[in-house]
Structures are given as C-alpha cells and as structure tokens.
Scaffold this active site. Structure first.
Site, PDB file in Angstrom:
ATOM      1  N   ASP A  93       4.872  -4.741  10.125  1.00 47.71           N
ATOM      2  CA  ASP A  93       5.867  -4.183  10.881  1.00 47.71           C
ATOM      3  C   ASP A  93       5.818  -4.974  12.295  1.00 47.71           C
ATOM      4  OD1 ASP A  93       6.530  -2.395   9.168  1.00 47.71           O
ATOM      5  OD2 ASP A  93       5.391  -0.641  10.114  1.00 47.71           O
ATOM      6  N   ARG A 146       0.773  -1.194  -0.130  1.00 51.15           N
ATOM      7  CA  ARG A 146      -0.140   0.073   0.076  1.00 51.15           C
ATOM      8  C   ARG A 146       0.928   1.179  -0.109  1.00 51.15           C
ATOM      9  NH1 ARG A 146      -4.858   0.060   3.996  1.00 51.15           N
ATOM     10  NH2 ARG A 146      -3.295   0.992   5.454  1.00 51.15           N
ATOM     11  N   THR A 175      -1.745   7.150   0.090  1.00 52.10           N
ATOM     12  CA  THR A 175      -2.909   7.012  -0.657  1.00 52.10           C
ATOM     13  C   THR A 175      -3.615   5.732  -0.189  1.00 52.10           C
ATOM     14  OG1 THR A 175      -2.078   5.813  -2.623  1.00 52.10           O
ATOM     15  CG2 THR A 175      -2.249   8.305  -2.560  1.00 52.10           C
TER      16      THR A 175
HETATM   17  C1  PRP Z   1      -0.960  -4.576   4.533  1.00 57.00           C
HETATM   18  C2  PRP Z   1      -1.785  -5.826   4.858  1.00 57.00           C
HETATM   19  C3  PRP Z   1      -2.433  -6.157   3.592  1.00 57.00           C
HETATM   20  C4  PRP Z   1      -2.924  -4.530   3.146  1.00 57.00           C
HETATM   21  C5  PRP Z   1      -4.482  -4.463   3.664  1.00 57.00           C
HETATM   22  O1  PRP Z   1      -0.028  -4.655   3.767  1.00 57.00           O
HETATM   23  O2  PRP Z   1      -0.926  -6.940   4.993  1.00 57.00           O
HETATM   24  O3  PRP Z   1      -1.882  -6.492   2.397  1.00 57.00           O
HETATM   25  O4  PRP Z   1      -2.118  -3.722   4.064  1.00 57.00           O
HETATM   26  O5  PRP Z   1      -4.794  -3.249   3.382  1.00 57.00           O
HETATM   27  P1  PRP Z   1      -5.827  -2.812   2.119  1.00 57.00           P
HETATM   28  O6  PRP Z   1      -7.029  -3.633   2.385  1.00 57.00           O
HETATM   29  O7  PRP Z   1      -6.128  -1.468   2.467  1.00 57.00           O
HETATM   30  O8  PRP Z   1      -5.510  -3.159   0.769  1.00 57.00           O
HETATM   31  P2  PRP Z   1       1.113  -3.578   3.380  1.00 57.00           P
HETATM   32  O9  PRP Z   1       0.768  -2.951   2.175  1.00 57.00           O
HETATM   33  O10 PRP Z   1       1.515  -2.536   4.614  1.00 57.00           O
HETATM   34  O11 PRP Z   1       2.427  -4.237   2.928  1.00 57.00           O
HETATM   35  P3  PRP Z   1       3.511  -5.218   3.890  1.00 57.00           P
HETATM   36  O12 PRP Z   1       2.633  -6.593   4.343  1.00 57.00           O
HETATM   37  O13 PRP Z   1       4.449  -5.463   3.034  1.00 57.00           O
HETATM   38  O14 PRP Z   1       3.761  -4.724   5.264  1.00 57.00           O
HETATM   39  N1  URA Z   2      -2.499  -2.929   7.017  1.00 56.18           N
HETATM   40  C1  URA Z   2      -2.069  -3.350   8.382  1.00 56.18           C
HETATM   41  O1  URA Z   2      -1.231  -4.017   8.664  1.00 56.18           O
HETATM   42  N2  URA Z   2      -2.737  -2.856   9.212  1.00 56.18           N
HETATM   43  C2  URA Z   2      -4.095  -2.098   9.138  1.00 56.18           C
HETATM   44  O2  URA Z   2      -4.387  -1.788  10.109  1.00 56.18           O
HETATM   45  C3  URA Z   2      -4.511  -1.779   7.823  1.00 56.18           C
HETATM   46  C4  URA Z   2      -3.530  -2.419   6.789  1.00 56.18           C
END
Ligand code: PRP
Ligand code: URA
Length: 212
Positions: free
Chosen positions: A206, A108, A112
């Site tokens: 994280d 993400r 945005t």
């Molecule tokens: C987080 C989570 C999902 C996404 C959910 O990943 O693991 O993939 O956000 O959010 P959404 O429903 O609004 O799309 P992130 O993009 O933070 O990446 P990461 O797993 O690499 O930390």
């Molecule tokens: N991704 C996360 O890891 N946590 C949230 O709350 C939303 C998106």
C-alpha cells in the site's frame, strides 16, 4: 521465543541500510520516496545476499602486467513475490543484468493472514543461486509457500531477501525451510492481532503503490 542467534539469519546493519530503513518506517514518507528508499536498501541487501555466489579465478592483463582476476561462475535467479516484492527486482537487474527472473503472486487474506496463490511463472532453477524477494516476513507463510515453489522448480541454494522480519516469521520459515538463508535489514518486536509487524512500517504494498 528463543533469543539464541539464528545462524541462518543475517541482519544488514550498515549505517546506510539503517538510514534507508528508517525512511521507510516513517509514516510521512510518500510513495515516490518510499520506492526510492526501497530500491536503495535492496541494493545493499542483495550485495550481502549474494556473498556466497560462486566465483572462478583466472589470469587477466592490466595495462601494465598480468594479474589474478575473478569472475562469477554461477548463474543467478531472482523471484519477487507480487506485489510488494516487485520493487526489489530492479536493483537486482542493475547489479546482475543476466539474472533469470520468475514471479510468484501471493496475497494474504484480510482476516486470516493466510496467503493465497494467484500467479506463478518460474524459469528452470537447477544450478542457479536463487534470491526470493519480498520486503515483509511477517508470519512467514508467504515466503514459505513461495520457497516450496522454488524448490519444485529445482532451486538448490535459496536466499530469502526481506526488509523487515518478525521473530515469528523467521521461526516459521527456518522450521519450514532450514536450508534457506535469510537476509534482512531489521528484525522487529512482534506481530499484532492482524499479523502486521510491530513497529514495522505498515502495509508495504500500500505504501509503495499508494493504495491505502
Ligand atoms: C505482504 C508482503 C508479504 C506478506 C508477508 O503481502 O509483501 O508477501 O504480506 O506476510 P506473511 O509473512 O504473513 O505471509 P500482501 O499479502 O499484503 O500482498 P501485496 O504485496 O499484494 O500487498
Ligand atoms: N505485510 C505488510 O505489508 N506489512 C506487515 O506488517 C505484514 C505483512
């Protein structure tokens, strides 16, 4: 937002699942324990998510007599969304050693919250019961994008397995993919201004990998 029950959503409210989820929510939980809780909770979620797997019957012989037996007749695929979904893969491999595995990398955008694809490697999914693994269903954008890729690779039956969902994410995903069943441990109140789930558990990736 409608409060009508959504028939495509199953909340796993087993006491053990809720116990694990509470540990994940607690801000004092360190990455090592967070990883253990994630794996344990995923096992329970995956057992529910695979309830519809095809089985066949046949006669088997116990040490004492012949009886009816059951075996899985449908092959399974699991696709974690990187990076946080990776922690959900190991329990699937434990339960289903023959599973075919694909990967979708989505991140993400900081401002945005729109997911950008950076990796994809999928097996052929025709005829396979396919699990899409991602712990957080926030806006639903990542899951919807990943599931579109699974369908392009031939997936028919798809179950989205998540730890926590926001109502906004469920609504978005069920509109984008009305045929996809969603299995979660909890549905939270709402998203905040940065599109994080409230009360949620923070940033799953994280907390999993200690990258705060
Ligand atoms: C987080 C989570 C999902 C996404 C959910 O990943 O693991 O993939 O956000 O959010 P959404 O429903 O609004 O799309 P992130 O993009 O933070 O990446 P990461 O797993 O690499 O930390
Ligand atoms: N991704 C996360 O890891 N946590 C949230 O709350 C939303 C998106």
């Amino acid at each position: 937002m409608s409060s009508m029950p959504n028939p495509m959503v199953t909340v796993v409210n087993h006491p053990l699942a809720q116990h694990y989820l509470t540990g994940l929510r607690n801000h004092e939980t360190e990455p090592a324990q967070f990883r253990r809780l994630s794996r344990n909770l995923t096992t329970l979620l995956v057992i529910e998510a695979t309830r519809g797997l095809g089985i066949e019957t046949g006669k088997i012989q116990t040490p004492l007599e012949e009886t009816d037996g059951f075996s899985l007749s449908q092959s399974l695929a699991a696709v974690p969304i990187l990076r946080a979904g990776l922690t959900m893969l190991e329990p699937v491999l434990e339960l289903f050693p023959e599973v075919a595995v694909g990967y979708v990398g989505l991140e993400r955008h900081h401002d945005t919250a729109v997911a950008r694809s950076y990796y994809s490697k999928l097996p052929k999914l025709e005829g396979r019961f396919t699990l899409c693994l991602d712990p957080m269903l926030a806006t639903g954008g990542s899951a919807a994008q990943a599931i579109s890729s699974l369908k392009e690779a031939g997936a028919g039956t798809i179950v989205m397995v998540a730890v926590i969902a926001a109502p906004e994410g469920i609504q978005f995903l069920t509109q984008a993919h009305p045929d996809v069943q969603i299995v979660v441990a909890g549905i939270d109140r709402q998203l905040d201004d940065r599109k994080y789930i409230l009360p949620g558990l923070g940033d799953f990736g994280d907390r999993l990998y200690g990258t705060m």
